[in-house]
Enzyme design. Structure first.
Site, PDB file in Angstrom:
ATOM      1  N   LYS A  29       0.837  -1.199   0.000  1.00  0.00           N
ATOM      2  CA  LYS A  29       0.000   0.000   0.000  1.00  0.00           C
ATOM      3  C   LYS A  29       0.872   1.250   0.000  1.00  0.00           C
ATOM      4  CE  LYS A  29      -3.769  -0.563   2.447  1.00  0.00           C
ATOM      5  NZ  LYS A  29      -4.413  -0.778   3.763  1.00  0.00           N
ATOM      6  N   ARG A  98      -3.160   3.158   8.590  1.00  0.00           N
ATOM      7  CA  ARG A  98      -3.500   2.007   7.742  1.00  0.00           C
ATOM      8  C   ARG A  98      -2.370   0.985   7.701  1.00  0.00           C
ATOM      9  NH1 ARG A  98      -4.673   4.808   2.082  1.00  0.00           N
ATOM     10  NH2 ARG A  98      -5.896   2.902   1.713  1.00  0.00           N
ATOM     11  N   GLY A 107      -8.423  -7.893   4.322  1.00  0.00           N
ATOM     12  CA  GLY A 107      -9.222  -7.965   5.540  1.00  0.00           C
ATOM     13  C   GLY A 107      -8.498  -8.574   6.727  1.00  0.00           C
ATOM     14  N   MET A 109      -5.677  -7.278   8.334  1.00  0.00           N
ATOM     15  CA  MET A 109      -5.175  -6.322   9.306  1.00  0.00           C
ATOM     16  C   MET A 109      -6.019  -5.066   9.214  1.00  0.00           C
ATOM     17  SD  MET A 109      -1.149  -7.096   9.153  1.00  0.00           S
ATOM     18  CE  MET A 109      -1.101  -6.563   7.481  1.00  0.00           C
ATOM     19  N   ARG A 343      -3.308  -1.147  -6.558  1.00  0.00           N
ATOM     20  CA  ARG A 343      -2.398  -2.286  -6.593  1.00  0.00           C
ATOM     21  C   ARG A 343      -2.740  -3.097  -7.834  1.00  0.00           C
ATOM     22  NH1 ARG A 343      -5.397  -4.813  -1.511  1.00  0.00           N
ATOM     23  NH2 ARG A 343      -7.387  -5.029  -2.541  1.00  0.00           N
ATOM     24  N   HIS A 459      -5.193 -43.879  -1.935  1.00  0.00           N
ATOM     25  CA  HIS A 459      -5.103 -44.463  -3.272  1.00  0.00           C
ATOM     26  C   HIS A 459      -6.053 -43.758  -4.232  1.00  0.00           C
ATOM     27  CE1 HIS A 459      -6.223 -47.399  -6.434  1.00  0.00           C
ATOM     28  NE2 HIS A 459      -4.925 -47.619  -6.445  1.00  0.00           N
ATOM     29  N   SER A 786      16.065 -42.079 -15.945  1.00  0.00           N
ATOM     30  CA  SER A 786      14.807 -41.403 -15.653  1.00  0.00           C
ATOM     31  C   SER A 786      14.698 -41.327 -14.140  1.00  0.00           C
ATOM     32  CB  SER A 786      13.637 -42.183 -16.246  1.00  0.00           C
ATOM     33  OG  SER A 786      12.431 -41.570 -15.847  1.00  0.00           O
ATOM     34  N   CYS A 854      10.190 -39.023 -14.282  1.00  0.00           N
ATOM     35  CA  CYS A 854       8.813 -39.491 -14.323  1.00  0.00           C
ATOM     36  C   CYS A 854       8.309 -39.480 -12.885  1.00  0.00           C
ATOM     37  CB  CYS A 854       8.728 -40.891 -14.916  1.00  0.00           C
ATOM     38  SG  CYS A 854       9.735 -42.113 -14.085  1.00  0.00           S
ATOM     39  N   TYR A 874      13.767 -33.931 -20.482  1.00  0.00           N
ATOM     40  CA  TYR A 874      12.299 -33.935 -20.493  1.00  0.00           C
ATOM     41  C   TYR A 874      11.737 -34.211 -19.105  1.00  0.00           C
ATOM     42  CZ  TYR A 874      12.440 -39.067 -20.289  1.00  0.00           C
ATOM     43  OH  TYR A 874      12.644 -40.350 -19.888  1.00  0.00           O
TER      44      TYR A 874
HETATM   45  P1  ADP Z   1      -7.849  -2.157   3.521  1.00  0.00           P
HETATM   46  O1  ADP Z   1      -6.435  -2.563   3.383  1.00  0.00           O
HETATM   47  O2  ADP Z   1      -8.669  -3.068   4.345  1.00  0.00           O
HETATM   48  O3  ADP Z   1      -8.452  -1.785   2.217  1.00  0.00           O
HETATM   49  P2  ADP Z   1      -7.413   0.638   3.943  1.00  0.00           P
HETATM   50  O4  ADP Z   1      -6.230   1.074   4.719  1.00  0.00           O
HETATM   51  O5  ADP Z   1      -7.296   0.737   2.485  1.00  0.00           O
HETATM   52  O6  ADP Z   1      -7.809  -0.814   4.406  1.00  0.00           O
HETATM   53  O7  ADP Z   1      -8.603   1.529   4.473  1.00  0.00           O
HETATM   54  C1  ADP Z   1      -9.933   1.138   4.641  1.00  0.00           C
HETATM   55  C2  ADP Z   1     -10.865   2.135   3.953  1.00  0.00           C
HETATM   56  O8  ADP Z   1     -10.651   3.452   4.432  1.00  0.00           O
HETATM   57  C3  ADP Z   1     -10.639   2.183   2.478  1.00  0.00           C
HETATM   58  O9  ADP Z   1     -11.870   2.265   1.824  1.00  0.00           O
HETATM   59  C4  ADP Z   1      -9.860   3.432   2.275  1.00  0.00           C
HETATM   60  O10 ADP Z   1     -10.070   3.968   1.022  1.00  0.00           O
HETATM   61  C5  ADP Z   1     -10.382   4.338   3.387  1.00  0.00           C
HETATM   62  N1  ADP Z   1      -9.373   5.317   3.799  1.00  0.00           N
HETATM   63  C6  ADP Z   1      -8.144   5.033   4.247  1.00  0.00           C
HETATM   64  N2  ADP Z   1      -7.443   6.149   4.474  1.00  0.00           N
HETATM   65  C7  ADP Z   1      -8.254   7.184   4.183  1.00  0.00           C
HETATM   66  C8  ADP Z   1      -8.105   8.599   4.214  1.00  0.00           C
HETATM   67  N3  ADP Z   1      -6.957   9.183   4.576  1.00  0.00           N
HETATM   68  N4  ADP Z   1      -9.144   9.352   3.850  1.00  0.00           N
HETATM   69  C9  ADP Z   1     -10.302   8.758   3.467  1.00  0.00           C
HETATM   70  N5  ADP Z   1     -10.518   7.447   3.413  1.00  0.00           N
HETATM   71  C10 ADP Z   1      -9.499   6.641   3.758  1.00  0.00           C
HETATM   72 MG    MG Z   2      -7.803  -0.600   0.981  1.00  0.00          MG
END
Ligand code: ADP
Ligand code: MG
Ligand code: MG
Length: 902
Positions: A29, A98, A107, A109, A343, A459, A786, A854, A874
């Protein structure tokens, strides 16, 4: 103080300082936020705390020296840039905290938004937002909720209940109907919940909020679900996560604000277009949390054309820049677009191929790169038939998804019945407690196999995977009664002829017929679907990428096949020969009686009579295979398993004999059989009388097989075909063993072949560690090697496969002693080293030595790359895996250093 700071290790990077290649340090990220910042895209300012800081924290339990000061400095510069201060009661700066590891862990962390709000700054925030109190209190209640849950482990449901209660009082189901007063009341309720669970008041000091949130993100790396996810995805446990601190932008400021997610192409099909969801007047999490119905991204064009156009332009730019499908998060604050994440997006197997093909068309990547963007596991997935998911069926049982695919058919309980019904054109599912080698014909005839016992390595599972046949094993809710021809499950009885459906991917079992769609990709490989005529983007992409893989690869790909039908199929799938034709099934079924005669023979004459009777049957088997493989090499392995495997099991036989004696029946023959079984009983059959040892002990056995092979080759050649047999001696550990067999074989071959022009090679398996270590000597007597990597793994590790996989492999995997079973993927360091030594020393002794492998490793993507690197000629694998091996051999050939396919 200043001098101290300059020598500190750098733990914090401004977004402007990073780039997309710094994922190890900044996490995915953070690295991508930096990349977007440097592309000049509208990213709210912020900074990233490195994974190294996290590692240091997790190792010592406290923040490393210098971290606090660096955070302070970056925060100050963020405040200067934004013209706002964290915690300012009149005009507060808010930030999000974040998580973001190198590999995305969806989901797994957490993130805390709106950090910096407290009882005083909430008032300032409302004033700055033009008196929008609703917005300010909504932001505050979100902070307490996320902070409580993520940082202080307050159960999330409690906040949700309080929110539901507030909505109920208002008589609404939408959070949008709550006004400022409702939300202020909700903040009070949230604070009470917080106090009740933590024993303290919600922290009012913004810097304390920030520090606690950062620490919580560090610690979330070791949360149970994160640990489980990493183990499953084989992500190393010591990477740690980075932490991103980002200035907040607000999608919850009113109807002209909102938040959304988007993909630059369809991640399910790969189709071009605009895929995403948008939610007006909402903050980040709301889109995925599903609290309100989102609208398709296309609707944004109507709501806010300017932002929409800008977003589309940015998406196109990102695709061009990353040269791949991107997945993004954005927020619109009062008509101003902000990018919050991007990403390279995850995608289905089908989309991976389609997108790679499209990107080549668009000139963004070349074919080598396209080959990198897909893999054998994805191709394998595309080759299985699937249940149509639009039907709503309830499973009655769940076992192990032992061999993927989907199959429906009539239940049968014996192989014989399976063969009978299949011959009448019926689809059948063979149901048994467990299968054994005698079930082979039934398994071939069946559409799928269902057993109530045994796991992924039973088996049934192993054989089914080899055949590419759907199998669910170990469905222990099913009570199978073979003699009565029925099974019971969930209070219902299923009898022969009833229809069931099994899903070998999920392990689910259904009663009745669930419609199945055959794989288009298999139809293409089988030649029944012309890629130029198919209007299917997937088939065209697969064709294009496979063609490139075939052109690029250096490894040839052969198949393991024991019958003419298998050989034909392997050839259609692109096999360039047969690398392993096992002869033992030719001793089963209706030939059992002859084999018993052979084993029980008391005189030379009895033995040679039995062998003479087997000879024409063996010859016909080979004729069929040589015809199918016309012009291509066929490696035939002389008989390998211990002979008692061809006799009935001891316990069964003992009981039968005792019962018959009791009844006063004539049991002379059975008694002789029983005596033989007892005599041949081995404590350790894996290491007993098998392979070449059998050939050296039972006169005439190997000679009969060699003669059958040579005669078959001559016959096919006289018919105008071209047979290229390679005779392979199993389980050789010393060159003298091979020399003895070879001397006899050469005599027979010379005699049979005469002037027919047939050439027969003689070589050996390398599957005993001693053979690998004396490969230089063995190569003097062998025209090819082989590698039998299954046995080499068993003997290299001292594992008996059937015993260890169920007994303790789970523990070894848990402890990380190996990341994957060495039977699934070759152990490069140990068993692989044996292969390398044998390849090098064998080639040194005989430069033209042919080298192949093989066994199941030949179709395993990781292992194929290894065999490429060792320089084998091969790999050979089951027919169904041939396309996978072709693809991976191509990938291995174009591999560039440092590519990251995850
Ligand atoms: P995840 O990895 O679970 O997507 P994120 O760190 O991306 O978690 O954040 C969760 C949500 O919060 C995402 O929808 C993201 O766009 C939003 N978000 C994160 N940082 C900001 C920010 N600075 N301003 C507005 N929305 C944010
Ligand atoms: Mg996100
Ligand atoms: Mg073997």
């Amino acid at each position: 103080m200043a001098a101290q700071e300059t020598v500190d290790h750098k733990y914090v990077y401004d977004f402007a300082e990073g780039n997309k290649d710094l994922k190890d340090l900044l996490g995915g990220k953070g690295a991508n936020l930096a990349e977007m910042t440097n592309l000049g895209l509208p990213v709210p300012p912020g900074f990233t705390i490195t994974t190294e800081a996290c590692q240091a924290y997790l190792a010592t339990g406290r923040e490393p020296d210098g971290l606090a000061g660096q955070i302070e400095a970056h925060l100050e510069s963020l405040e200067r840039g934004m013209g706002r201060r964290l915690g300012d009661p009149h005009d507060p700066l808010l930030v999000s905290v974040r998580s973001g590891a190198k590999f995305s862990m969806p989901g797994m962390m957490e993130t805390v938004l709106n950090v910096g709000l407290n009882d005083r700054s909430v008032v300032g925030l409302a004033a700055q937002a033009g008196g929008n109190e609703r917005f300010a209190w909504d932001s505050y209640r979100r902070l307490i909720q996320m902070f409580g849950k993520t940082v202080c482990e307050v159960p999330g449901e409690e906040f949700e209940h309080a929110l539901d209660e507030a909505k109920r009082v208002r008589g609404t189901t939408s959070d949008l109907d709550l006004d400022a007063d409702d939300l202020r009341g909700l903040v009070d309720a949230y604070k009470k919940i917080f106090l009740k669970h933590t024993g303290r008041d919600f922290p009012q000091e913004p810097r304390e909020q920030l520090d606690l949130a950062i620490r919580a993100v560090f610690e979330s790396w070791n949360a149970e679900r994160a640990v489980l996810y990493r183990r499953q995805e084989r992500i190393p446990a010591d990477l740690g996560t980075a932490v991103n601190v980002v200035a907040m932008v607000f999608g919850n400021l009113g109807p002209d604000s909102g938040t959304g997610v988007a993909f630059t192409r369809d991640p399910a099909s790969g189709a071009q277009g605009i895929y995403g969801d948008y939610l007006a007047n909402a903050q980040g999490e709301d889109v995925v949390a599903g609290i309100r119905n989102t609208v398709p991204l296309q609707d944004l064009e109507r709501l806010d054309k300017r932002s929409y156009d800008e977003l589309l332009a940015i998406m196109a730019r990102l695709e061009g820049h990353y040269r791949d499908l991107c997945d993004i998060e954005f927020t619109i604050e009062r008509g101003k677009l902000w990018m919050l994440q991007t990403r390279v997006g995850k995608r289905t197997a089908a989309a991976a191929f389609v997108i790679a093909g499209q990107l080549v068309d668009e000139g963004l990547i070349d074919l080598d790169e396209a080959l990198h963007r897909v893999n054998g596991a994805q191709l394998a997935q595309l080759m299985f038939p699937r249940f149509q998911l639009d039907h709503d069926f309830e499973p009655v049982a769940k076992g192990v998804g032992a061999s993927p695919g989907a199959a429906s058919g009539k239940v049968v309980f014996t192989s014989a019945r399976a063969v009978e019904l299949a011959a009448e054109g019926e689809a059948v599912i063979l149901v048994r407690r467990e299968t054994n080698p005698d079930d082979l014909n039934g398994m071939i005839a069946a559409k799928g196999i269902l057993t109530s016992r045994g796991g992924k390595t039973s088996h049934a599972a192993v054989v089914a995977r080899g055949m590419g046949k759907t199998c669910v094993s170990g469905a222990d809710e099913i009570d199978v009664n073979v003699p009565a021809k029925r099974f019971s499950v969930a209070g219902q009885t299923v009898t022969e002829g009833d229809v069931v459906s099994i899903d070998g991917t999920t392990g689910k079992v259904y009663l009745g017929e669930v419609p199945v769609t055959p794989s288009e990709v298999v139809r293409y490989f089988e030649g029944t679907l012309d890629p130029d005529e198919a209007d299917d983007a997937l088939v065209r992409a697969v064709h294009r990428i496979m063609t490139h893989a075939d052109a690029a690869r250096r490894l040839a790909v052969r198949a393991n096949a024991d019958t003419g039908a298998d050989a034909a199929r392997a050839r259609r799938f692109g096999a360039q020969g047969i690398g392993l034709c096992r002869t033992e099934h030719m001793f089963l079924g209706d030939r059992r009686e002859l084999v018993e005669r052979l084993i029980l023979a008391r005189t030379d004459t009895e033995r040679s009579d039995a062998l003479a009777a087997l000879l024409p049957l063996q010859r016909d088997d080979f004729v069929e295979i040589f015809r199918e493989m016309d012009g291509l090499p066929v490696t035939v392995r002389l008989i390998d398993p211990p002979l008692h495997e061809f006799l009935p099991p001891l316990e069964q036989l003992a009981v039968d004999v005792a019962v018959a004696q009791e009844r006063g029946e004539d049991v002379a023959k059975e008694e002789a059989l029983l005596a033989a079984v007892r005599r041949m009983h081995e404590e350790n059959p894996m290491l007993g009388l098998r392979g070449v040892r059998l050939g050296l002990v039972i006169p005439g056995l190997f000679a009969m097989q060699v003669r059958a092979i040579a005669e078959a080759a001559v016959r096919v050649t006289r018919e105008g075909g071209s047979a290229c047999p390679e005779i392979m001696v199993p389980l050789v550990g010393a060159v003298q063993e091979l020399e003895t067999v070879r001397a006899e074989a050469e005599k027979i071959i010379a005699e049979v072949v005469g002037d027919s022009g047939v050439e027969v090679l003689i070589g050996t398996m390398i599957e005993v560690p001693r053979a690998a270590l004396t490969a230089g000597q063995i190569a003097e007597a062998a025209q090819f090697f082989s590698f039998g990597t299954n046995d080499l793994t068993q003997m290299g590790w001292g594992f008996s496969r059937d015993d260890v996989e169920g007994a303790f492999f789970w523990r070894y995997l848990e402890l990380g002693i190996f990341g994957i079973s060495p039977f699934e993927s070759i152990d490069r360091d140990g068993v692989g080293r044996l292969v390398r030594i044998a390849a090098e020393e064998g080639r040194a002794a005989r430069p033209e030595l042919k080298l192949g492998v093989c066994g199941e490793h030949g179709g395993d993507p990781e292992s194929v790359h290894f065999f490429h690197s060792v320089g084998l000629d091969y790999v050979s694998c089951s027919p169904f895996r041939v396309p996978v091996a072709r693809l991976e051999a191509g990938r291995a050939a174009v591999e560039t250093v440092g590519s990251d396919s995850r």
